[in-house]
Design a protein around this motif. Structure first.
Motif, short mmCIF file in Angstrom:
data_model
loop_
_atom_site.label_atom_id
_atom_site.label_comp_id
_atom_site.label_asym_id
_atom_site.label_seq_id
_atom_site.Cartn_x
_atom_site.Cartn_y
_atom_site.Cartn_z
N GLU A 197 -7.55 -28.15 31.07
CA GLU A 197 -6.22 -28.96 30.46
C GLU A 197 -5.80 -30.50 31.51
O GLU A 197 -6.09 -29.93 32.75
CB GLU A 197 -5.35 -28.81 30.50
CG GLU A 197 -4.68 -27.65 28.76
CD GLU A 197 -5.29 -28.66 27.84
OE1 GLU A 197 -3.57 -29.00 27.18
OE2 GLU A 197 -5.31 -28.28 26.75
N ARG A 198 -6.54 -31.39 31.18
CA ARG A 198 -5.56 -32.21 32.15
C ARG A 198 -4.28 -31.92 32.93
O ARG A 198 -3.79 -31.54 32.19
CB ARG A 198 -5.01 -33.54 31.55
CG ARG A 198 -5.81 -34.88 32.15
CD ARG A 198 -5.82 -36.03 31.28
NE ARG A 198 -6.80 -36.71 31.48
CZ ARG A 198 -7.05 -38.29 33.03
NH1 ARG A 198 -5.76 -38.12 33.28
NH2 ARG A 198 -7.90 -38.78 32.63
N ALA A 199 -4.47 -31.92 34.63
CA ALA A 199 -3.66 -32.00 35.34
C ALA A 199 -2.37 -33.13 34.64
O ALA A 199 -0.77 -32.43 33.90
CB ALA A 199 -3.98 -32.58 36.66
N PHE A 200 -2.42 -34.32 35.63
CA PHE A 200 -1.34 -35.30 34.54
C PHE A 200 -2.46 -36.23 33.42
O PHE A 200 -3.64 -36.56 34.05
CB PHE A 200 -0.83 -36.06 35.56
CG PHE A 200 0.07 -34.55 36.58
CD1 PHE A 200 0.81 -34.33 35.95
CD2 PHE A 200 -0.90 -34.18 37.69
CE1 PHE A 200 1.71 -33.03 37.10
CE2 PHE A 200 -0.26 -33.05 38.40
CZ PHE A 200 1.74 -32.85 37.60
N GLY A 201 -1.12 -37.00 32.55
CA GLY A 201 -1.68 -38.37 32.19
C GLY A 201 -2.69 -38.01 30.47
O GLY A 201 -2.63 -36.49 30.64
N GLU A 202 -3.01 -39.15 30.24
CA GLU A 202 -4.02 -38.79 29.40
C GLU A 202 -6.25 -39.60 29.52
O GLU A 202 -5.88 -40.31 30.33
CB GLU A 202 -3.29 -39.43 28.36
CG GLU A 202 -2.74 -41.09 28.31
CD GLU A 202 -1.74 -41.24 27.35
OE1 GLU A 202 -2.34 -42.38 27.01
OE2 GLU A 202 -1.30 -40.73 26.44
#
Ligand code: UDP
Ligand code: MG
Length: 307
Positions: A197-202
């Motif tokens: 999964e992405r750590a932060f943001g999009e």
């Protein structure tokens, strides 16, 4: 010269920079790998570059640059390759979707003699249905056209210095990193990883930008669509000769068709094919035009090591 350079293309990733730096520097230090991190801010409009500068001030192993505008991930990767000094270079996303622990596996393979270590996705992670559909079509076309399995490949790779030098030497401006690393050859080993999964943001990709990326990559890697146009043209000529003779014979024998349907259908089909063909040719022409202009891949507006 550090052993390992890690290139991190970053576009509007202000939330990720520091976390990614912490994770990577901890991991590589613990494993006694002498490294440098290269953050390439791809014309970010947020605090990405400032965050890179803050870290670069504290830690000499971190460098970075900022593009004058958004030039795209490909350009950011190539800028990183040009800046990198390591004996081996890893390219990875800065959102930690490429699991950092895999770098160690790649590094081991490189130590054992591999010159290119390809990160292969064993699962594609979470994606929207439309995204999966578009990328699915794109990769099946690419796999068919360039005869490399593109579906599971990614930009997560380790490259030996020799490979980096070879890639940086390539004159083309519009690059497709993922396939170019196949194209240059060298001793290649695969390493499998699960997309995180992405750590932060999009995600920075819209479906539109993915389609544009796909078309640009197909045309940058193969001229097969152009050849298909000629083949379709030839099939139609053969068809036309047959139909022409039949029509003439019927006309002479006095029982010609008077059906409009056939004429309309033929006009539509042939008209459509001509337009598609023109479009395909136009796409290649546009690429030639872009390459001939010889503009640089990117423009760097700031660098952390030149102030
Ligand atoms: N990226 C970039 N320039 C762009 C778009 C993306 O440098 O124009 C970077 C982004 O910061 C990230 C990586 O490329 O490090 C992958 O982008 P993203 O996570 O948005 O794509 P996804 O993982 O959803 O395919
Ligand atoms: Mg990502």
């Amino acid at each position: 010269m550090p052993q390992l350079s890690v290139i991190l293309p970053s576009y509007n990733e202000e939330q990720n920079i520091e976390n990614t730096y912490n994770v990577l520097s901890k991991l590589l230090t613990e494993n006694n790998i002498d490294f440098e991190l290269i953050f390439v801010s791809d014309g970010s409009r947020d605090e990405t570059y400032n965050n890179i500068c803050k870290i670069a001030e504290k830690d000499v192993r971190v460098r970075g640059c900022e593009f004058s505008r958004n030039f795209g991930k490909e350009a950011a990767i190539f800028a990183g390759l040009e800046l990198s000094r390591g004996k081996a270079t890893v390219v990875m996303d800065c959102d930690l979707q490429h699991p950092p622990a895999v770098i160690l596996e790649m590094y081991d393979e490189w130590k054992k003699g591999a010159e290119v270590v390809e990160g292969i996705k064993s699962s594609r992670g979470k994606e929207s249905a439309i995204h999966r559909f578009v990328t699915g079509i794109f990769y099946s076309i690419m796999t068919g056209l360039i005869k490399m399995d593109m579906k599971a490949s990614s930009d997560f790779k380790l490259l030996d210095r020799k490979v980096v030098d070879a890639l940086v030497e390539l004159p083309e401006k519009d690059t497709f990193f993922r396939a170019l690393s196949f194209w240059v050859g060298f001793k290649t080993v695969k390493v499998y990883y699960e997309v995180q999964e992405r750590a932060f943001g999009e995600s920075k990709w819209s479906t539109g930008s993915l389609i544009r990326y796909a078309i640009s990559n197909v045309t940058s890697f193969t001229t097969l669509p152009l050849k298909i146009v000629s083949v379709i043209g030839m099939v139609f000529v053969v068809f036309a000769i047959g139909l022409g003779i039949q029509t003439l014979v019927r006309f002479i024998m006095g029982n010609a068709f008077d059906g409009f349907t056939t004429v309309i259908l033929l006009l539509l089909i042939i008209g459509g094919l001509i337009l598609i063909s023109l479009g395909i040719i136009g796409n290649y022409l546009a690429r030639v035009y872009e390459e001939v202009k010889g503009r640089p891949r990117y423009i760097i507006s700031n660098r952390t090591d030149e102030k």
